[in-house]
Design an enzyme around this catalytic site. Structure first.
Site, PDB file in Angstrom:
ATOM      1  N   GLY A   1       9.547  -8.362  -9.930  1.00 50.64           N
ATOM      2  CA  GLY A   1      10.572  -7.866  -9.026  1.00 50.64           C
ATOM      3  C   GLY A   1      11.226  -9.009  -8.275  1.00 50.64           C
ATOM      4  O   GLY A   1      10.555  -9.951  -7.849  1.00 50.64           O
ATOM      5  N   ALA A   2      12.532  -8.914  -8.115  1.00 50.21           N
ATOM      6  CA  ALA A   2      13.273  -9.917  -7.338  1.00 50.21           C
ATOM      7  C   ALA A   2      14.065  -9.204  -6.257  1.00 50.21           C
ATOM      8  O   ALA A   2      15.231  -9.500  -6.018  1.00 50.21           O
ATOM      9  CB  ALA A   2      14.193 -10.740  -8.237  1.00 50.21           C
ATOM     10  N   GLY A   3      13.406  -8.253  -5.609  1.00 51.23           N
ATOM     11  CA  GLY A   3      14.021  -7.528  -4.512  1.00 51.23           C
ATOM     12  C   GLY A   3      13.823  -8.239  -3.197  1.00 51.23           C
ATOM     13  O   GLY A   3      13.632  -9.465  -3.157  1.00 51.23           O
TER      14      GLY A   3
ATOM     15  N   LYS B   1      -2.974  -2.640   7.781  1.00 50.71           N
ATOM     16  CA  LYS B   1      -1.538  -2.528   7.512  1.00 50.71           C
ATOM     17  C   LYS B   1      -1.178  -1.093   7.164  1.00 50.71           C
ATOM     18  O   LYS B   1      -0.134  -0.577   7.604  1.00 50.71           O
ATOM     19  CB  LYS B   1      -1.128  -3.473   6.386  1.00 50.71           C
ATOM     20  CG  LYS B   1       0.383  -3.439   6.111  1.00 50.71           C
ATOM     21  CD  LYS B   1       0.812  -4.404   5.021  1.00 50.71           C
ATOM     22  CE  LYS B   1       2.319  -4.322   4.793  1.00 50.71           C
ATOM     23  NZ  LYS B   1       2.783  -5.216   3.703  1.00 50.71           N
TER      24      LYS B   1
ATOM     25  N   GLU C   1       8.485   5.996  -0.264  1.00 53.37           N
ATOM     26  CA  GLU C   1       7.079   5.899  -0.651  1.00 53.37           C
ATOM     27  C   GLU C   1       6.214   6.894   0.129  1.00 53.37           C
ATOM     28  O   GLU C   1       5.138   6.556   0.608  1.00 53.37           O
ATOM     29  CB  GLU C   1       6.576   4.481  -0.417  1.00 53.37           C
ATOM     30  CG  GLU C   1       7.256   3.432  -1.268  1.00 53.37           C
ATOM     31  CD  GLU C   1       6.747   2.032  -0.984  1.00 53.37           C
ATOM     32  OE1 GLU C   1       6.261   1.384  -1.913  1.00 53.37           O
ATOM     33  OE2 GLU C   1       6.823   1.591   0.172  1.00 53.37           O
TER      34      GLU C   1
ATOM     35  N   GLY D   1       9.699  -9.672  -3.144  1.00 53.17           N
ATOM     36  CA  GLY D   1       9.389 -10.637  -4.192  1.00 53.17           C
ATOM     37  C   GLY D   1      10.421 -11.733  -4.302  1.00 53.17           C
ATOM     38  O   GLY D   1      10.092 -12.904  -4.502  1.00 53.17           O
TER      39      GLY D   1
END
Length: 306
Positions: free
Chosen positions: A7-9, A185, A268, A12
């Site tokens: 992922g390159a969101g 978290k 989510e 990431g």
């Protein structure tokens, strides 16, 4: 060490770009559309810590031809299954998977699909988003990755990961208690998401409303009761900190899930709130407010999916 960032969101892309700019061997696994965009514009970060543009090394799933040393898994939880299939050929016997997904369900899924030894603990702390041009916008001046063995040991492979991560433009550290930090978290995200999404406001807006402080405290108490029974109990210091965060009348804090909901995006809810409710039910713990938030979010998700 070779790292594959899945992922390159906004997450990431941020950490991977910082590592690549620091000279580390980083490749991004992306879908064809994102690959075309990044080849045209570069991977761009707009940040209080300094803007950055790199020409990233890119792969699509079909182009993976050998295992990587580290796989940084940064997809949304609802994209986990497809991401696993996409990156499966990048995972060898000695590959370390560092997942920064929300919740805890993904840990069981990854251990079942690969092997328990492949999966290490990892959390990230960053507030970032993608703008309409595909650029990563860091919203606040904090950016941290923590990682470690789930049994608390300080292994040679984690030492190697730590050396790879250091001095790359963000905070990085080995944690001897990464399991507890992951549960902490989740406590924060489940509580924050339920407060924001059920009450449709920032933490400060809810806290200033009639009954808002009592509601926020009660949500947190429900989540804490579940985790203390079925997970790793949080530290007293964390509990004091998170209660202060969730009841600050001046806070503009909102969860990414709430921001996605406001934009009409997929959320989510299953992984952040639903899984907590499910674990509570199996343990016989009543969570009426958290359950109400989950019902609300499920109704929204069904509408979006239609």
């Amino acid at each position: 060490m070779r790292m594959l960032v899945v992922g390159a969101g906004s997450t990431g892309g941020y950490f991977g770009a910082r590592l690549a700019a620091a000279g580390r061997d980083v490749t991004f696994l992306v879908r064809q559309r994102r690959a075309e965009q990044l080849r045209k514009t570069g991977l761009q970060i707009l940040s209080p810590s300094g803007d950055l543009t790199i020409a990233p090394k890119l792969l699509t799933a079909a182009e993976i031809d050998s295992p990587y040393d580290v796989v940084l898994l940064t997809v949304k939880a609802y994209g986990l299954e497809s991401a696993i299939e996409d990156c499966a050929r990048a995972v060898g016997d000695d590959t370390i998977i560092l997942p920064v997904l929300n919740g805890m369900r993904h840990m069981d899924v990854l251990a079942a699909r690969f092997a328990a030894r492949n999966v290490a603990g990892c959390i990230c702390k960053i507030a970032s988003t993608l703008d309409d041009q595909g650029r990563i916008v860091e919203l606040a001046h904090f950016h941290e990755l923590a990682y470690g063995e789930l049994d608390g040991s300080r292994s040679s492979r984690m030492e190697s990961v730590d050396a790879f991560m250091q001095n790359a433009g963000f905070d990085a550290r080995i944690s001897p208690a990464i399991g507890r930090e992951m549960w902490e978290k989740w406590i924060f995200l489940a509580s924050l998401g339920a407060i924001n999404c059920l009450m449709r406001g920032s933490i400060g807006e809810v806290a200033r409303a009639p009954g808002g402080l009592a509601f926020s405290n009660a949500i947190l108490d429900e989540v804490l009761s579940v985790v203390r029974k079925v997970g790793v109990a949080p530290s007293d210091k964390f509990c004091t900190f998170v209660r202060g965060q969730l009841t600050d009348t001046n806070s503009q804090l909102t969860s990414s899930m709430y921001r996605d909901l406001q934009q009409g995006y997929s959320i989510e809810s299953e992984q952040i709130v639903g899984d907590m409710v499910e674990r509570a039910q199996r343990a016989g713990i009543a969570t009426p407010l958290l359950s109400a938030a989950y019902t609300n979010l499920s109704s929204y998700s069904a509408r979006v999916s239609r």
